[in-house]
Enzyme design. Structure first.
Site, PDB file in Angstrom:
ATOM      1  N   HIS A 265       0.617  -1.238  -0.009  1.00 12.67           N
ATOM      2  CA  HIS A 265      -0.075  -0.013   0.032  1.00 12.67           C
ATOM      3  C   HIS A 265       0.740   1.323   0.104  1.00 12.67           C
ATOM      4  O   HIS A 265       0.866   2.139  -0.929  1.00 12.67           O
ATOM      5  CB  HIS A 265      -0.886  -0.200   1.151  1.00 12.67           C
ATOM      6  N   HIS A 304      -0.987   0.859 -12.172  1.00 10.27           N
ATOM      7  CA  HIS A 304      -1.888   0.905 -11.076  1.00 10.27           C
ATOM      8  C   HIS A 304      -3.082   0.112 -11.469  1.00 10.27           C
ATOM      9  O   HIS A 304      -3.439   0.164 -12.341  1.00 10.27           O
ATOM     10  CB  HIS A 304      -2.083   2.698 -10.999  1.00 10.27           C
ATOM     11  N   ASP A 360       3.865   7.411  -6.661  1.00 13.82           N
ATOM     12  CA  ASP A 360       4.995   7.153  -6.018  1.00 13.82           C
ATOM     13  C   ASP A 360       6.057   7.216  -6.966  1.00 13.82           C
ATOM     14  O   ASP A 360       7.409   7.409  -6.349  1.00 13.82           O
ATOM     15  CB  ASP A 360       4.937   5.652  -5.542  1.00 13.82           C
TER      16      ASP A 360
HETATM   17  C1  LIG Z   1       0.394  -1.158  -9.116  1.00 16.29           C
HETATM   18  C2  LIG Z   1       0.600  -2.637  -9.563  1.00 16.29           C
HETATM   19  C3  LIG Z   1       0.404  -3.670  -8.337  1.00 16.29           C
HETATM   20  C4  LIG Z   1      -1.083  -3.043 -10.428  1.00 16.29           C
HETATM   21  O1  LIG Z   1      -1.080  -4.271 -10.802  1.00 16.29           O
HETATM   22  P1  LIG Z   1      -2.415  -5.016 -11.370  1.00 16.29           P
HETATM   23  O2  LIG Z   1      -3.382  -4.050 -11.475  1.00 16.29           O
HETATM   24  O3  LIG Z   1      -2.428  -6.254 -10.761  1.00 16.29           O
HETATM   25  O4  LIG Z   1      -1.875  -5.351 -12.812  1.00 16.29           O
HETATM   26  P2  LIG Z   1      -0.935  -6.418 -13.240  1.00 16.29           P
HETATM   27  O5  LIG Z   1      -0.009  -6.916 -12.358  1.00 16.29           O
HETATM   28  O6  LIG Z   1      -2.194  -7.358 -13.617  1.00 16.29           O
HETATM   29  O7  LIG Z   1      -0.136  -5.839 -14.582  1.00 16.29           O
HETATM   30  C5  LIG Z   1      -0.778  -6.050 -15.761  1.00 16.29           C
HETATM   31  C6  LIG Z   1       0.481  -6.371 -16.832  1.00 16.29           C
HETATM   32  O8  LIG Z   1       1.450  -5.334 -16.726  1.00 16.29           O
HETATM   33  C7  LIG Z   1       2.823  -5.651 -16.225  1.00 16.29           C
HETATM   34  N1  LIG Z   1       2.972  -4.702 -15.211  1.00 16.29           N
HETATM   35  C8  LIG Z   1       2.418  -4.015 -14.524  1.00 16.29           C
HETATM   36  N2  LIG Z   1       2.994  -3.106 -13.755  1.00 16.29           N
HETATM   37  C9  LIG Z   1       4.227  -3.182 -14.291  1.00 16.29           C
HETATM   38  C10 LIG Z   1       5.474  -2.457 -13.827  1.00 16.29           C
HETATM   39  N3  LIG Z   1       5.536  -1.746 -13.001  1.00 16.29           N
HETATM   40  N4  LIG Z   1       6.649  -3.015 -14.366  1.00 16.29           N
HETATM   41  C11 LIG Z   1       6.489  -3.802 -15.489  1.00 16.29           C
HETATM   42  N5  LIG Z   1       5.358  -4.578 -15.791  1.00 16.29           N
HETATM   43  C12 LIG Z   1       4.342  -4.174 -15.044  1.00 16.29           C
HETATM   44  C13 LIG Z   1       2.382  -7.076 -15.577  1.00 16.29           C
HETATM   45  O9  LIG Z   1       3.340  -7.720 -15.612  1.00 16.29           O
HETATM   46  C14 LIG Z   1       1.604  -7.546 -16.318  1.00 16.29           C
HETATM   47  O10 LIG Z   1       1.890  -7.977 -17.826  1.00 16.29           O
HETATM   48  P3  LIG Z   1       1.145  -9.302 -18.276  1.00 16.29           P
HETATM   49  O11 LIG Z   1      -0.177  -9.036 -18.996  1.00 16.29           O
HETATM   50  O12 LIG Z   1       2.290  -9.475 -19.464  1.00 16.29           O
HETATM   51  O13 LIG Z   1       1.463 -10.263 -17.297  1.00 16.29           O
HETATM   52  C15 LIG Z   1       1.459  -2.996 -10.619  1.00 16.29           C
HETATM   53  O14 LIG Z   1       1.476  -2.137 -11.634  1.00 16.29           O
HETATM   54  C16 LIG Z   1       2.965  -2.654 -10.158  1.00 16.29           C
HETATM   55  O15 LIG Z   1       3.399  -3.610  -9.361  1.00 16.29           O
HETATM   56  N6  LIG Z   1       3.640  -1.626  -9.975  1.00 16.29           N
HETATM   57  C17 LIG Z   1       4.687  -1.246  -9.524  1.00 16.29           C
HETATM   58  C18 LIG Z   1       4.564  -1.005  -7.959  1.00 16.29           C
HETATM   59  C19 LIG Z   1       4.095   0.372  -7.976  1.00 16.29           C
HETATM   60  O16 LIG Z   1       4.594   1.314  -8.281  1.00 16.29           O
HETATM   61  N7  LIG Z   1       2.884   0.335  -6.840  1.00 16.29           N
HETATM   62  C20 LIG Z   1       2.370   1.573  -6.323  1.00 16.29           C
HETATM   63  C21 LIG Z   1       1.014   1.671  -6.669  1.00 16.29           C
HETATM   64  S1  LIG Z   1       0.138   3.308  -6.583  1.00 16.29           S
END
Ligand SMILES: CC(C)(COP(=O)(O)OP(=O)(O)OC[C@H]1O[C@@H](n2cnc3c(N)ncnc32)[C@H](O)[C@@H]1OP(=O)(O)O)[C@@H](O)C(=O)NCCC(=O)NCCS
Length: 427
Positions: A265, A304, A360
């Protein structure tokens, strides 16, 4: 004549051919009605497609990259408002008149002090206690100092706790920061604005009054505005869930702080800094990006769950970076961040997956420039989010449709085993 027939959804159960008609209201069907008619539960870990409440606090359109508090676009609030005015807006639902604003600021300013026993309580923590652990415990402890706060159905009592909590949060946050440094806790200075006073309690030493650079004060104010609310995120859901038991608001908010403590989070901005440090120089970016695309790395601060476009808060923070670095000198990691962003926004991998910078991506750089250690990042998030948590809590308390939060489960364990007493089992 307009058609007034309600929109419905027909569900056919193929096990027995029965059909069920559910009314569609506001783009949703009632899960309890669904259960009553079909006898089936909805399985939704993480509530990815379950609306838990009706709310008029914050609107997000993730596809379009829109964030509004009470209908006001975040860009306008960040540009021309103050954190306390935004807190008033979130809590009361509309902007204050001049008199309401003066009274609000006065009230908040004069409730910044905490009982001396709260100070003793905080001083009892280990020398290296995580400031977030200290914050959540001390906010929870406030409920014992204000036992009347349990009377959550009294409007005046609720108002007093809201004022107290918004007012005391910077005091508790700053003291948890000073604690780890072994420095004396600094008392609030009621001559200063909300953000200035916070900076004073964090950084003041022997000077008579702490004199913060107005550009840094404004940057902090903007960061506070951007973090004030974000509809039903994990910590807000925690506040609502715990609050649904009708516990006092200090206990409910401390549950929100606990949720925010978790790395999924509130911890991504720290991960961004670690990533930038690991990349080290611009020359290493292409190799890093290849690793990301192969799935060996993650571009932290990108992507996100809700925003499938540029997070509007990231745009504002990026601008605020310039002002902060003008005062503090440029953080060398900024160059790497900007280059990463430029490459990612043009790269098919990120474009196709709609991955854009989130809040972030740049916030950690600013916090670091302001001399905050990484452990303080979530505290800096919790302080402004308190107004959002409380606005949501107020909505919950007044919502006649709300019930104690109590999800269903799908039981997967054993049944009807025969218990053999320990003495027989171990014989
Ligand atoms: C925020 C987050 C958890 C959202 O996750 P989500 O909605 O579950 O999205 P997914 O993990 O299903 O991602 C969809 C696709 O994009 C990719 N992806 C998502 N975020 C990515 C990232 N930061 N870097 C590289 N690839 C990413 C995933 O691997 C997935 O690819 P695929 O379809 O080939 O498997 C994710 O984007 C992430 O881990 N970001 C980095 C951490 C971060 O900045 N968090 C702060 C959020 S405010």
């Amino acid at each position: 004549m307009t058609d007034t027939t309600p929109a419905t959804l027909t569900v056919r159960d193929n096990r027995d051919g029965s059909e069920h008609e559910l009314t569609i209201t506001d783009g949703a069907v009632s899960a309890s009605e669904f259960g009553k008619q079909t006898g089936l539960a909805l399985y939704d870990p993480g509530f990815t497609n379950t609306a838990s409440c009706r709310s008029a606090v914050t609107y997000i359109d993730g596809e379009a990259g829109i964030l509004e508090y009470r209908g006001y676009p975040i860009e306008q609030l960040a540009e021309s408002s103050t954190y306390l005015e935004v807190a008033y807006l979130l809590i009361h639902g509309e902007l204050p008149t001049q008199q309401q604003h003066e009274e609000w600021v006065h009230e908040i300013t004069f409730h910044t002090y905490v009982h001396e026993n709260v100070k003793s309580l905080m001083q009892g923590f280990r020398y290296d206690a995580h400031p977030m652990g200290m914050l959540l415990s001390s906010v929870g402890a406030l409920s014992t100092f204000y036992p009347e706060s349990r009377d959550i159905h009294d409007e005046q009592v609720r108002h007093e706790q809201i004022v107290r909590m918004i007012a005391k949060m910077p005091t508790l946050g700053a003291w948890s920061f000073r604690h780890a440094q072994g420095k004396p806790y600094i008392y609030p200075d009621n001559e200063l604005s909300y953000a200035e006073n916070f900076l004073s309690m964090l950084f003041k030493m022997s000077e008579r009054q702490y004199d913060a650079d107005p550009r840094l004060v404004r940057a902090l104010e903007i960061l506070f505005i951007l973090h004030a609310d974000h509809e039903q995120n994990c910590s807000t859901n925690a506040v609502r869930s715990v609050g649904s038991s009708q516990v006092d608001p200090y206990s409910a908010v401390s549950a929100g702080i606990a949720a925010l403590y978790g790395p999924l989070h509130g911890g991504a901005n720290e991960a961004v800094l670690k990533m930038l440090r690991k990349i080290k120089t611009k020359d290493n970016i292409p190799a890093f990006m290849e690793g990301v695309k192969k799935g060996d790395e993650r571009l932290m601060g990108f992507g996100h769950r809700v925003y499938k476009n540029y997070d509007p808060r990231a745009t504002i923070i990026k601008k605020a970076c310039d002002d902060v670095f003008e005062v503090t000198g440029v953080n060398p990691l900024l160059e790497i961040a900007q280059e990463l962003e430029k490459i990612a926004l043009e790269d098919e991998y990120f474009v196709k997956r709609k991955l854009y910078p989130n809040v972030d991506f740049y916030s950690g750089l600013i916090y670091e420039a302001l001399q905050f250690p990484a452990e303080m990042f979530t505290v800096l998030f919790a302080i402004p989010r308190t107004s959002g948590w409380l606005a949501q809590w107020l909505e919950l308390v007044d919502d006649k449709e709300q019930k104690i939060a109590r999800p269903k489960q799908i039981y997967t364990g054993e049944r009807q085993l025969k218990f053999v007493p320990a003495a027989e089992r171990w014989a």
